[in-house]
Scaffold this motif. Structure first.
Motif, short mmCIF file in Angstrom:
data_model
loop_
_atom_site.label_atom_id
_atom_site.label_comp_id
_atom_site.label_asym_id
_atom_site.label_seq_id
_atom_site.Cartn_x
_atom_site.Cartn_y
_atom_site.Cartn_z
N ASP A 65 0.83 -1.19 0.00
CA ASP A 65 0.00 0.00 0.00
C ASP A 65 0.88 1.25 0.00
O ASP A 65 1.84 1.35 0.78
CB ASP A 65 -0.90 -0.01 1.23
N GLU A 66 0.56 2.21 -0.88
CA GLU A 66 1.41 3.38 -1.02
C GLU A 66 1.44 4.23 0.24
O GLU A 66 2.50 4.75 0.63
CB GLU A 66 0.97 4.23 -2.21
N THR A 67 0.31 4.41 0.88
CA THR A 67 0.29 5.19 2.12
C THR A 67 1.18 4.55 3.17
O THR A 67 1.98 5.21 3.84
CB THR A 67 -1.15 5.31 2.65
N GLY A 74 9.33 7.06 5.41
CA GLY A 74 9.59 8.50 5.44
C GLY A 74 9.84 9.03 4.04
O GLY A 74 10.49 10.06 3.85
N GLY A 75 9.31 8.32 3.03
CA GLY A 75 9.53 8.71 1.64
C GLY A 75 8.58 9.78 1.16
O GLY A 75 7.68 10.23 1.88
N HIS A 261 18.29 14.92 -4.12
CA HIS A 261 17.04 14.18 -4.02
C HIS A 261 16.33 14.61 -2.74
O HIS A 261 16.66 14.12 -1.65
CB HIS A 261 17.30 12.67 -4.01
N PRO A 262 15.39 15.53 -2.84
CA PRO A 262 14.74 16.05 -1.64
C PRO A 262 13.95 14.95 -0.92
O PRO A 262 13.22 14.18 -1.55
CB PRO A 262 13.80 17.13 -2.18
N GLY A 263 14.12 14.90 0.38
CA GLY A 263 13.40 13.92 1.19
C GLY A 263 12.89 14.54 2.47
O GLY A 263 13.23 15.67 2.80
N ARG A 264 12.11 13.77 3.20
CA ARG A 264 11.60 14.26 4.48
C ARG A 264 12.66 14.24 5.58
O ARG A 264 12.82 15.23 6.28
CB ARG A 264 10.37 13.45 4.89
N PRO A 265 13.40 13.14 5.76
CA PRO A 265 14.40 13.17 6.82
C PRO A 265 15.65 13.96 6.47
O PRO A 265 16.37 14.41 7.36
CB PRO A 265 14.74 11.68 7.00
N ALA A 474 1.15 19.36 1.73
CA ALA A 474 -0.27 19.10 2.00
C ALA A 474 -0.60 17.62 1.80
O ALA A 474 -1.34 17.02 2.58
CB ALA A 474 -1.14 19.97 1.10
N TYR A 475 -0.03 17.04 0.76
CA TYR A 475 -0.29 15.63 0.49
C TYR A 475 0.26 14.74 1.60
O TYR A 475 -0.44 13.84 2.10
CB TYR A 475 0.33 15.25 -0.86
N LEU A 476 1.50 14.98 2.00
CA LEU A 476 2.10 14.16 3.05
C LEU A 476 1.42 14.37 4.39
O LEU A 476 1.28 13.43 5.18
CB LEU A 476 3.59 14.47 3.16
N ALA A 477 0.99 15.60 4.65
CA ALA A 477 0.25 15.85 5.89
C ALA A 477 -1.05 15.06 5.91
O ALA A 477 -1.48 14.56 6.95
CB ALA A 477 -0.02 17.35 6.06
N GLY A 478 -1.70 14.96 4.75
CA GLY A 478 -2.93 14.18 4.65
C GLY A 478 -2.68 12.71 4.94
O GLY A 478 -3.52 12.04 5.56
N LEU A 479 -1.53 12.19 4.53
CA LEU A 479 -1.22 10.79 4.84
C LEU A 479 -1.01 10.59 6.33
O LEU A 479 -1.43 9.58 6.90
CB LEU A 479 0.06 10.38 4.09
N ALA A 480 -0.38 11.57 6.96
CA ALA A 480 -0.11 11.46 8.40
C ALA A 480 -1.41 11.51 9.20
O ALA A 480 -1.54 10.87 10.24
CB ALA A 480 0.83 12.58 8.83
N ASP A 481 -2.38 12.27 8.69
CA ASP A 481 -3.64 12.44 9.41
C ASP A 481 -4.62 11.29 9.16
O ASP A 481 -5.59 11.12 9.88
CB ASP A 481 -4.33 13.75 9.01
#
Length: 482
Positions: A65-67, A74-75, A261-265, A474-481
């Motif tokens: 699952d992508e989410t 952390g991708g 390569h921009p990432g979250r961590p 916004a997209y990543l925040a939606g996954l976290a929520d």
């Protein structure tokens, strides 16, 4: 009762577990037993995979699952790569993971755009691409039913390598693969065939077929050195961007290039160069200057690009190749080999015909990916000793033909074993200044006013679609929520 057909996959990290998961998932209905032999990890926290869109389809087959993937690793998503010249002599160009325009009069849009540009159209090709236009506006472009009618809009991933390998290991075991850890292994051979793998401590594994997912079982190597100038790669990490960009960036300097390569961590940084033109210390300074970031965890490794001379030799299949680092084709090359192996998987213990077909198709597919990378160096106009050497590299006859045909009439040469979409080749050729001189005459049947009207409708649709897309944050925040 006869014993099950057994496959042993040997390697380490993501290539091993991706191969084991795909084979276990694809072959389980046939009763094939898959065992994975994992050598010690070669990864560090600065390592990340910048992937092509095709990986999403493989994840779907593996029921990843992508989410869950993005949460666990952390991708984040990437819409392509932007290539820039640090000297500012040549314009930047975006290799976006999506198509441009829709057919006009039953013919490909690109030829109509080439003709219109020759008659004064000043609108760049990217403006007709959902993916490229969104990337330029700092937004993602998520496929849906509405924009799928217009054209292809894909994305890849930036995945921290350590948690990604961990997730794939769980997937492989979940699909029925048996895992074995080994500090080292010894290959027992009888002629071309592998008899067994000795893992030490009295552990010996035999199989009907062996799969090498990392060049750990030996075999002849066909060098690609003549095509590529890079023989050293530096990896490091810098602080993450406050707002994560939706694409990677490759920055060309006089002695090599630097990819961000921009990432979250973190921002994962790669610098590639030739030892003939810079020392390790000079490369480190060049990487820091090009990235504009403080670098931590620096690692330097040699690279020797090439592929297996015969990918399937005896009863051993070697997946993928050692690619030049540009474009990040490693996992795509592995995936191409996996798909071909599943297609040619032997129906019996006698598999000479399947082996011959695999070697033909996999070899041609890997060479085609090599040509895509080679074109980046052969056509680049950047200044400096590194690029002078790059332009002097070997160009295959197939690549020379592809460039000549594109320049002559805006068409791409049809190759059977092609695993990159036409839009990738067009972005590469146009970005490096290969300008089509004409177009297929068949498109001249479309009246100019009709083509203009279609262009206007496309541009309006692209603008409308981009405005409703989310930012990466916004997209990543939606996954976290969720």
């Amino acid at each position: 009762m006869s014993r099950p057909f057994t496959v042993i996959v040997a390697g380490r990290d993501a290539p091993l577990w991706l191969a084991a998961a795909a084979l276990a998932r694809g072959l389980a209905p046939s009763g094939v037993q898959v065992e994975a032999v994992a050598l010690p990890s070669a990864l560090a926290s600065v390592d990340a995979h910048a992937t092509f869109p095709a990986l999403e389809a493989l994840h779907n087959q593996l029921r990843i699952d992508e989410t869950m993937l993005l949460r666990a690793t952390g991708g984040n998503l990437t819409l392509g790569r932007n290539f820039t010249d640090l000297a500012g002599a040549w314009p930047a160009f975006l290799h976006a993971y999506g198509s441009a325009g829709t057919q006009i009069g039953g013919r490909d849009f690109f030829a109509h755009w080439v003709k219109a540009r020759a008659h004064g159209l000043g609108v760049p090709l990217d403006d007709f691409s959902l993916t490229a236009a969104a990337a330029r506006q700092g937004r993602l472009m998520l496929p849906d039913a509405e924009n799928a009618i217009y054209g292809r809009c894909d994305y890849g991933y930036h995945l921290p390598a350590i948690p990604y390998a961990r997730l794939l290991r769980a997937a492989a075991i979940g699909h029925g693969a048996t895992a074995h850890a080994a500090e080292q292994l010894t290959v027992e051979r009888a002629g071309d065939a592998i008899v067994a793998l000795d893992l030490g401590a009295g552990r010996r594994l035999a199989a009907d077929l062996f799969v090498d997912a990392g060049g750990v079982l030996g075999g002849a190597h066909l060098s690609w050195r003549a095509h590529f100038p890079v023989d050293r790669v530096l990896t490091a990490a810098g602080p993450p961007f406050a707002n994560i960009p939706v694409y990677a960036e490759d920055r060309a300097g006089p002695t090599g290039w630097t990819a961000l390569h921009p990432g979250r961590p973190a921002t994962f940084v790669m610098h590639a160069w030739s030892s003939a033109h810079a020392t390790n210390e000079e490369a480190l300074r060049a990487a820091g200057a090009a990235a504009g970031l403080p670098l931590a965890g620096v690692r330097i490794a040699a690279v020797e690009p090439g592929r297996p001379a015969r990918p399937w030799t005896g009863n051993c299949v070697t997946l993928g190749a050692v690619f030049d680092p540009v474009h990040g084709l490693d996992l795509l090359g592995l995936q191409v080999g996996l798909v071909q192996l599943l297609a040619d998987f032997p129906a019996t213990a006698h598999f000479a015909a399947e082996r011959d077909e695999y070697n033909r198709a996999a070899g041609a597919a890997l060479d085609r990916l090599r040509d895509f990378q080679s074109a980046h160096y052969a056509l680049a106009r950047y200044a400096g000793p590194f690029w002078d050497a790059a332009r002097a590299g070997t160009v295959s006859p197939d690549l020379a033909h592809a460039v000549a045909l594109f320049r002559a009439r805006a068409e791409l040469a049809p190759f059977e074993e092609e695993n990159l979409p036409p839009d990738s080749w067009r972005a590469l050729f146009l970005g490096h200044g290969v300008e089509p001189e004409s177009w297929p005459p068949a498109i001249d049947r479309v009246p100019p006013e009709e083509a203009k009207a279609q262009f206007r409708r496309m541009l309006g649709f692209v603008r409308e679609q981009v405005l409703r897309q989310p930012t990466q944050e916004a997209y990543l925040a939606g996954l976290a929520d969720g």
